[in-house]
Design a protein around this motif. Structure first.
Motif, PDB file in Angstrom:
ATOM      1  N   GLY A 440       0.815  -1.216   0.000  1.00  0.00           N
ATOM      2  CA  GLY A 440       0.000   0.000   0.000  1.00  0.00           C
ATOM      3  C   GLY A 440       0.841   1.254   0.000  1.00  0.00           C
ATOM      4  O   GLY A 440       0.382   2.305  -0.423  1.00  0.00           O
ATOM      5  N   MET A 676      -1.061  -7.183 -11.177  1.00  0.00           N
ATOM      6  CA  MET A 676      -1.968  -6.093 -11.551  1.00  0.00           C
ATOM      7  C   MET A 676      -2.415  -6.013 -12.996  1.00  0.00           C
ATOM      8  O   MET A 676      -3.499  -5.526 -13.272  1.00  0.00           O
ATOM      9  N   VAL A 680      -9.516  -6.307 -18.747  1.00  0.00           N
ATOM     10  CA  VAL A 680     -10.724  -6.949 -18.233  1.00  0.00           C
ATOM     11  C   VAL A 680     -11.805  -6.900 -19.303  1.00  0.00           C
ATOM     12  O   VAL A 680     -12.087  -5.833 -19.857  1.00  0.00           O
ATOM     13  N   ARG A 687     -13.171  -3.409 -20.637  1.00  0.00           N
ATOM     14  CA  ARG A 687     -13.700  -2.479 -19.640  1.00  0.00           C
ATOM     15  C   ARG A 687     -12.661  -1.486 -19.125  1.00  0.00           C
ATOM     16  O   ARG A 687     -13.008  -0.569 -18.396  1.00  0.00           O
ATOM     17  N   ASN A 688     -11.412  -1.653 -19.480  1.00  0.00           N
ATOM     18  CA  ASN A 688     -10.395  -0.749 -18.931  1.00  0.00           C
ATOM     19  C   ASN A 688      -9.343  -0.329 -19.963  1.00  0.00           C
ATOM     20  O   ASN A 688      -8.151  -0.485 -19.734  1.00  0.00           O
ATOM     21  N   PHE A 691      -4.768   3.879 -19.116  1.00  0.00           N
ATOM     22  CA  PHE A 691      -3.789   3.689 -18.051  1.00  0.00           C
ATOM     23  C   PHE A 691      -4.345   4.105 -16.691  1.00  0.00           C
ATOM     24  O   PHE A 691      -3.655   4.002 -15.686  1.00  0.00           O
ATOM     25  N   THR A 692      -5.588   4.584 -16.661  1.00  0.00           N
ATOM     26  CA  THR A 692      -6.229   4.820 -15.373  1.00  0.00           C
ATOM     27  C   THR A 692      -6.561   3.481 -14.722  1.00  0.00           C
ATOM     28  O   THR A 692      -6.434   3.322 -13.506  1.00  0.00           O
ATOM     29  N   ASP A 693      -6.972   2.541 -15.540  1.00  0.00           N
ATOM     30  CA  ASP A 693      -7.444   1.272 -14.985  1.00  0.00           C
ATOM     31  C   ASP A 693      -6.692   0.050 -15.493  1.00  0.00           C
ATOM     32  O   ASP A 693      -6.858  -1.031 -14.944  1.00  0.00           O
ATOM     33  N   LEU A 695      -3.396  -1.121 -15.057  1.00  0.00           N
ATOM     34  CA  LEU A 695      -2.277  -0.681 -14.221  1.00  0.00           C
ATOM     35  C   LEU A 695      -1.009  -1.435 -14.597  1.00  0.00           C
ATOM     36  O   LEU A 695      -1.036  -2.652 -14.758  1.00  0.00           O
ATOM     37  N   ILE A 696       0.069  -0.684 -14.751  1.00  0.00           N
ATOM     38  CA  ILE A 696       1.388  -1.291 -14.917  1.00  0.00           C
ATOM     39  C   ILE A 696       2.243  -0.864 -13.726  1.00  0.00           C
ATOM     40  O   ILE A 696       1.969   0.164 -13.108  1.00  0.00           O
ATOM     41  N   THR A 698       4.679   0.731 -11.121  1.00  0.00           N
ATOM     42  CA  THR A 698       5.448   1.973 -10.996  1.00  0.00           C
ATOM     43  C   THR A 698       6.756   1.640 -10.272  1.00  0.00           C
ATOM     44  O   THR A 698       6.974   0.513  -9.827  1.00  0.00           O
ATOM     45  N   GLN A 700       7.427   2.363  -7.416  1.00  0.00           N
ATOM     46  CA  GLN A 700       7.100   1.941  -6.050  1.00  0.00           C
ATOM     47  C   GLN A 700       6.709   0.464  -5.984  1.00  0.00           C
ATOM     48  O   GLN A 700       6.611  -0.104  -4.897  1.00  0.00           O
ATOM     49  N   ASP A 701       6.413  -0.110  -7.136  1.00  0.00           N
ATOM     50  CA  ASP A 701       5.979  -1.515  -7.154  1.00  0.00           C
ATOM     51  C   ASP A 701       7.126  -2.458  -7.502  1.00  0.00           C
ATOM     52  O   ASP A 701       7.123  -3.610  -7.110  1.00  0.00           O
ATOM     53  N   ARG A 754      -5.594 -10.716  -7.585  1.00  0.00           N
ATOM     54  CA  ARG A 754      -6.246  -9.472  -7.168  1.00  0.00           C
ATOM     55  C   ARG A 754      -6.454  -9.501  -5.657  1.00  0.00           C
ATOM     56  O   ARG A 754      -6.498 -10.570  -5.054  1.00  0.00           O
TER      57      ARG A 754
ATOM     58  N   LYS B 176      -5.969   4.444   2.065  1.00  0.00           N
ATOM     59  CA  LYS B 176      -6.572   4.258   0.728  1.00  0.00           C
ATOM     60  C   LYS B 176      -6.105   2.941   0.116  1.00  0.00           C
ATOM     61  O   LYS B 176      -4.901   2.673   0.062  1.00  0.00           O
ATOM     62  N   THR B 179      -4.778  -0.999  -6.198  1.00  0.00           N
ATOM     63  CA  THR B 179      -4.118  -2.259  -6.572  1.00  0.00           C
ATOM     64  C   THR B 179      -2.697  -2.044  -7.063  1.00  0.00           C
ATOM     65  O   THR B 179      -2.113  -2.930  -7.650  1.00  0.00           O
ATOM     66  N   ARG B 180      -2.154  -0.871  -6.864  1.00  0.00           N
ATOM     67  CA  ARG B 180      -0.696  -0.786  -6.954  1.00  0.00           C
ATOM     68  C   ARG B 180      -0.235   0.198  -5.888  1.00  0.00           C
ATOM     69  O   ARG B 180      -1.056   0.870  -5.268  1.00  0.00           O
ATOM     70  N   ASN B 181       1.064   0.283  -5.699  1.00  0.00           N
ATOM     71  CA  ASN B 181       1.569   0.959  -4.512  1.00  0.00           C
ATOM     72  C   ASN B 181       1.789   2.455  -4.692  1.00  0.00           C
ATOM     73  O   ASN B 181       2.309   3.118  -3.802  1.00  0.00           O
ATOM     74  N   ALA B 182       1.405   2.989  -5.845  1.00  0.00           N
ATOM     75  CA  ALA B 182       1.466   4.432  -6.077  1.00  0.00           C
ATOM     76  C   ALA B 182       0.643   4.722  -7.327  1.00  0.00           C
ATOM     77  O   ALA B 182       0.314   3.807  -8.072  1.00  0.00           O
ATOM     78  N   ILE B 185      -6.000   5.195  -8.506  1.00  0.00           N
ATOM     79  CA  ILE B 185      -7.280   5.715  -8.044  1.00  0.00           C
ATOM     80  C   ILE B 185      -7.786   4.779  -6.957  1.00  0.00           C
ATOM     81  O   ILE B 185      -7.651   3.560  -7.057  1.00  0.00           O
ATOM     82  N   VAL B 254     -14.574  -2.354 -12.437  1.00  0.00           N
ATOM     83  CA  VAL B 254     -13.319  -2.918 -12.916  1.00  0.00           C
ATOM     84  C   VAL B 254     -12.207  -2.779 -11.868  1.00  0.00           C
ATOM     85  O   VAL B 254     -11.226  -3.501 -11.894  1.00  0.00           O
ATOM     86  N   ARG B 255     -12.393  -1.864 -10.919  1.00  0.00           N
ATOM     87  CA  ARG B 255     -11.354  -1.671  -9.900  1.00  0.00           C
ATOM     88  C   ARG B 255     -11.509  -2.597  -8.701  1.00  0.00           C
ATOM     89  O   ARG B 255     -10.566  -2.786  -7.938  1.00  0.00           O
TER      90      ARG B 255
END
Ligand SMILES: Cc1cc2nc3c(=O)[nH]c(=O)nc-3n(C[C@H](O)[C@H](O)[C@H](O)COP(=O)(O)OP(=O)(O)OC[C@H]3O[C@@H](n4cnc5c(N)ncnc54)[C@H](O)[C@@H]3O)c2cc1C
Lengths: 761, 286
Positions: A440, A676, A680, A687-688, A691-693, A695-696, A698, A700-701, A754, B176, B179-182, B185, B254-255
């Motif tokens: 997180g 991640m 979908v 449905r996604n 790059f908002t949904d 996810l690749i 970063t 930090q990951d 997930r 918050k 599904t990723r660490n930075a 949304i 989807v999230r």
């Protein structure tokens, strides 16, 4: 004209084994690199594509009159305007319409094209194309597509697109001897290449009725084989130049805007530029095949595997694309780098109305690797044996016969590599005082509560270069001349620099082989022979091999001018073993230009037998071992990958910097699939697509990596090297999932994992 | 498209009154994305970046008044002590580039249920200060500001001037799930604020209902059951989590799934309250 590639005058320094920085590095970091989306020529028009909102529908009628009447619109084209063949496709399948003909088979299928003065005008005109639809129920059930003869056909080619069995020994007999039996069904979601530079290019009509194409692609000559017939042009009339490519990962093996832009340019007589936006890009290229895989292994209680019974089902979507090869890889590598005496594998690739799938880094092998490595962990648990040990017990090595009967002729120290991975120091225990260390991260979902650490291993075996009897080759032209008083080599190939650092490697090889400092790289284009694709981890091997061969030929011609038979080139001088320095290259060359072109072919492969899958279908196999350490918040289902360690055998390090980049990048892409990345889909609809949904990972990951790189040479390959780009993509996914299982005790049979898979709701 | 560039707050209000369909733009991190994706094609943009007043951070009668244009990076750097919940939430917004540009005012203007500033504003009893040329200032409690998905109480001729919030008198936390660490949304988010002088626990839920909202029953339960002089009763903590989860009306998308969101809210509610309570007890003991 702007944004077209120029000769690279300073492609690093040093020879094979050095790590020169890349010529494009600073430019990319500072935003100055010209990508294909930066192409510009005065007077150009902008092309745009109308795409289907439906995964399956009949087009009753298309009316383009209103769109064409818009001010600023110069052309509106449909399938009726395709000048030549109306279908294209990889591997001579010719099953994908250039523009939809009477029906659409996937969401986002191109239907019509517009060229206009301004991209916004073009987009608005698209909205004025009137289509009358008969919307049909999409065919999205891959299992029925494979096995139910009553399931309706998606396209003219029948289902399955390919079924490839592999049969070794007697699974039934082995089943009776097994003391431990484990089984599982595993799923892989649809991963996207998610390259950052969207599909783009520029088509300029030429006076000879042909067209000049500037595009970001992976394999120009294969593009041409499809573009030419569809445009009704011979290949000489199409001059193709590679433009700045912002990543590929397989997603540019299929055509995107090439024929479309050329059609618009030929129709309007004006240059036409096309650039997809991010959403369109998600529909503009194929993805990684989703897979459903059923595995059963039987073993002795000592952990020795007796048999594997495997079914792999890959959903290719509406058109063939690379599905045939993806199935071949999944079948031939279905049980990975393990010695299993009795094997039954059935791999299927099917057509559906789901998103089209094709090439992506490690294809076929990535999906299978998640399943077979999950099975190894299951078997370890069932036998009460350590996961590393069970892999070592069954590990392949030099001389092993793979499931296809192919013998591993090159060194493959898998058991040792596993040992190395296991004995690497483990990362420090969790420091929960900084929330950024925790699952997180800065989102502060925990201060340490619920967090458990896990460790997992993954091993992946990937075929390098093209397989199954394909005559895989690359061409390089090298010329040597004195420019400004200094011997200078010009290297010219059609090989696509897609960000992997190929141009740097080409120059390193030329320096090593010619003993000079100055090397310049010609833009990649089709004015030189085929270089094959920048895929299958093959360019350093194949184009590297071709550059090496061409340099050797140039060297020979230089030596012919001298009366010695023990010559070598070093430090710009011609050196005789017996007589020492003879002359400088410049002196011997004078005003002459020596130019040589060579093709490099790897050792030939054979096909896979249709019934038994047997054959020497691969030319090289490369191995990567990962150890993953994760912290999992078991209450919230959030994961932080703490460390990824990789042990990879690359045969010979040509450029350590680029190599490490490949291993980091491949591991990151595997991490994305593990936790991640997924397109979908519901009822054939994505449905996604953003790059908002989608996810690749970063920064930090993606954790820091510990790399152990081995150099056990493959005697057949140039410099003994092994392709390196794909193997880490295979093994990082199962290693991470194994680590999450270790932390949670859960079965976790699907990637990406997930949060709700971990929390159970 | 008209591009209006007022330099004072009065000019900005006049421009908005004269052309209510003009779309205000501050950091542009929502507006420009929408224009780029062709979600909307405004006839006019009202650029607020020249309006100095919107960048003011001041303490007025013991209340923080933070200009609508103050970017997240300043909230993090300057308001971490006074408004810790909001500062934590700001730290989770996007990436450094986004936090340099984007503002709480913009988050309020967009009124997305997933906006990260909303839960701490709710938990901390923020009041949104809006103004129009013709009708003057309105002070809208955050809880009354959010009306629906991306709909707020802001009238077409109004602009957001600032938000007002009392400096924290007790611990505050924001959490918050993504599904990723930075750069993610919120799948769902939660904020808690202790108001010791009122013996009250404030809450805010994000991304788990059509609007950001408080967990009112949970707050009422805590007002009745929480013993401010004792250790946290595990049964009370558990019930608090359940009530916070029940306050949400999440969907499957989807999230994430609705079930997961409810579950995660309960976990976050328990954890953040525990952190806040431990801080509170520690501060009292000191
Ligand atoms: C890459 C990226 C990542 C993001 N990540 C997050 C995230 O993690 N969490 C999150 O909450 N958001 C995120 N966002 C969304 C966005 O950054 C936030 O909503 C931000 O708070 C918007 O602020 P802004 O100043 O950029 O607003 P703008 O885009 O300028 O405006 C947003 C809306 O508010 C209106 N508006 C702005 N100022 C006023 C005013 N003074 N009066 C009236 N209306 C006004 C505008 O008209 C518009 O409707 C992200 C956006 C991007 C592009």
């Amino acid at each position: 004209m702007r944004g077209t590639p120029e000769v690279i005058t300073a492609p690093g320094v040093g020879g094979v084994g050095d790590s020169p920085p890349r010529p494009d590095g600073t430019l990319k970091v500072t935003g100055e690199f010209a990508y294909a989306s930066d192409l510009w020529i005065d007077g150009m028009l902008w092309g745009a594509t109308l795409r289907s909102p439906h995964p399956r529908a009949r087009i009753v009628s298309i009316d383009t009159t209103e769109a064409l009447a818009q001010p600023g619109v110069h052309a509106v084209l449909t399938h009726e305007d395709v000048p030549g063949r109306r279908h294209y496709g990889l591997d001579h399948t010719w099953d994908q319409p250039v523009l939809a003909i009477g029906e659409v088979r996937h969401q986002g299928e191109p239907i019509a094209l517009v060229a206009a003065d301004h991209p916004e005008t073009a987009r608005r005109a698209l909205a004025r194309i009137a289509i009358e639809w008969e919307v049909l129920e999409p065919l999205t059930d891959a299992r029925r597509a494979a096995f139910d003869p009553s399931y309706p056909q998606v396209q003219e080619r029948p289902n399955p697109a390919r079924h490839q069995p592999v049969r070794v020994g007697d699974v039934e007999a082995a089943r009776r001897l097994a003391e431990v039996v484990v089984s599982g069904t595993f799923e892989v979601g649809i991963q996207d290449q998610a390259f950052l530079g969207p599909e783009s290019g520029l088509a300029v009509p030429a006076e000879d009725g042909g067209v000049d194409l500037y595009v970001a692609t992976q394999w120009m000559h294969n593009d041409l084989k499809q573009i030419g017939p569809c445009l009704g042009l011979t290949e000489e009339k199409i001059r193709m130049t590679l433009s700045g490519v912002g990543g590929a990962f397989g997603g540019r093996e299929d055509l995107s805007m090439q024929i479309h832009a050329a059609m618009l340019a030929m129709r309007t007589g004006r240059p036409v530029k096309m650039v997809y936006d991010r959403r369109e890009s998600f529909f503009g290229h194929v993805h990684r095949h989703p897979a459903e895989m059923r595995y059963e292994y039987g073993a002795l209680s000592t952990g020795e595997i007796l048999y594997a019974d495997v079914e792999i089902l890959l959903d290719g979507g509406a058109y063939t694309s690379a599905t045939l090869n993806v199935v071949g890889n999944a079948a031939s590598l279905g049980v990975g780098p393990y010695e299993i005496p009795n094997v039954s594998i059935d791999a299927y690739g099917v057509y559906t109305n789901n998103p089209p799938c094709g090439a992506m880094r490690g294809f076929g092998a990535v999906q299978a690797c998640f399943a077979y490595e999950s099975m190894m962990d299951k078997l370890a648990a069932a036998c009460g044996i350590d996961p590393v040990e069970i892999r070592q017990i069954n590990a392949a090595s030099q001389g092993t016969r793979l499931a296809t009967g192919q013998v591993l002729w090159a060194p493959l120290p898998m058991a040792e590599m596993l040992e190395q991975a296991r004995t690497l120091p483990l990362p420090a225990p969790l420091d929960a005082t900084d929330i950024r260390n925790l699952p997180g991260g800065a989102s502060q979902t925990t201060h340490g509560e619920g967090v458990r650490r896990g460790v997992g291993y993954g091993v992946g075996l990937k075929n390098i270069c093209f397989s199954e009897g394909y005559d895989d080759y690359s061409t390089a032209r090298v010329s040597l001349e004195v420019i400004g008083g200094e011997a200078t080599a010009l290297v010219h190939t059609a090989a696509a620099e897609v960000g992997q650092g190929l141009v740097t490697v080409e120059a390193q090889i030329a320096r090593t082989e010619l003993g000079i400092e100055r090397v310049v790289i010609h833009p990649a284009d089709n004015q030189v022979g085929d270089a094959g694709s920048s895929s299958a981890s093959r360019q350093t091997y194949m184009t590297g091999g071709a550059v090496k061969a061409a340099c050797e030929a140039v060297r020979e011609r230089l030596f012919e001018r001298l009366d010695h038979d023990d010559l070598a080139l070093a430090g710009g001088k011609i050196v005789s073993a017996s007589a020492g320095v003879i002359a400088s290259i410049e002196e011997v060359l004078g005003d002459d230009v020596i130019e040589e072109t060579r093709e490099y072919h790897h050792e030939p492969t054979t096909g896979m037998d249709k019934e038994s899958g047997q054959g020497d279908s691969h030319t090289q196999l490369a191995l990567c071992v990962h150890r993953a350490v994760v912290d999992v918040d078991v209450e919230l289902g959030l994961v932080k990958v703490v460390e990824l360690a990789a042990v990879q055998d690359v045969g010979r390090i040509i450029n350590r910097l680029s190599l490490e980049g490949q291993i980091h990048g491949g591991s990151a892409q595997g991490l994305g699939l593990a936790v991640m990345e997924e397109i979908v889909v519901r009822d054939g609809v994505v449905r996604n697509p953003s790059f908002t949904d989608y996810l690749i990972p970063t920064i930090q990951d993606m954790p820091p990596m510990r790399l152990e790189i081995l150099e056990n040479a493959d005697p057949r390959a140039p410099y003994g090297l092994r392709g390196a780009g794909e193997p880490p993509t295979l093994s990082s996914t199962p290693a991470i999932v194994a680590a999450i299982r270790d932390a949670t005790g859960l079965a976790l049979t699907r990637v990406p994992v997930r949060p709700e898979h971990i929390t159970g709701r | 498209m008209d591009f209006l560039r007022p330099t004072t707050w009065e000019e900005a209000l006049a421009a908005k009154a004269d052309q209510p369909e003009a779309v205000p733009i501050q950091g542009g991190t929502d507006v420009m994305v929408e224009i780029n994706f062709d979600v909307r094609r405004p006839v006019a943009l009202l650029d607020l970046n020249q309006v100095r007043e919107l960048h003011d951070v001041e303490l007025v009668d013991g209340v923080q008044r933070v200009g609508a244009g103050v970017p997240y990076v300043r909230v993090i750097e300057e308001l971490g002590g006074a408004l810790p919940g909001l500062a934590q939430a700001s730290r989770t917004v996007g990436s450094p580039q986004i936090r340099n540009r984007a503002s709480v005012g913009g988050n309020l203007g967009a009124a997305s249920p997933a906006g990260d500033s909303h839960p701490p504003l709710l938990a901390g009893d923020a009041v949104i200060e809006v103004e129009s040329r013709d009708r003057g200032v309105r002070l809208i409690p955050a809880a009354d500001f959010y009306l629906g998905v991306k709909r707020s109480a802001l009238e077409p001729d109004e602009l957001i001037r600032a938000f007002r919030m009392k400096p924290a008198e007790g611990p505050q936390y924001f959490s918050k799930v993504g599904t990723r660490n930075a750069m993610v949304i919120a799948v769902c988010s939660f904020a808690v604020a202790l108001h010791p002088s009122e013996r009250r626990v404030g809450t805010g839920i994000g991304s788990a209902a059509p609007t950001p909202r408080r967990a009112l029953e949970a707050e009422a339960f805590m007002a009745a059951e929480l013993d401010w002089d004792a250790r946290l009763d595990p049964a009370v903590l558990k019930r608090f989590g359940e009530l916070c989860a029940q306050a949400a009306s999440p969907i499957d998308d989807v999230r994430g799934t609705a079930d997961y969101r409810r579950h995660a809210l309960a976990v976050m509610a328990r954890r953040t309250l525990t952190w806040a309570w431990n801080d509170y007890r520690k501060a009292r003991a000191a």
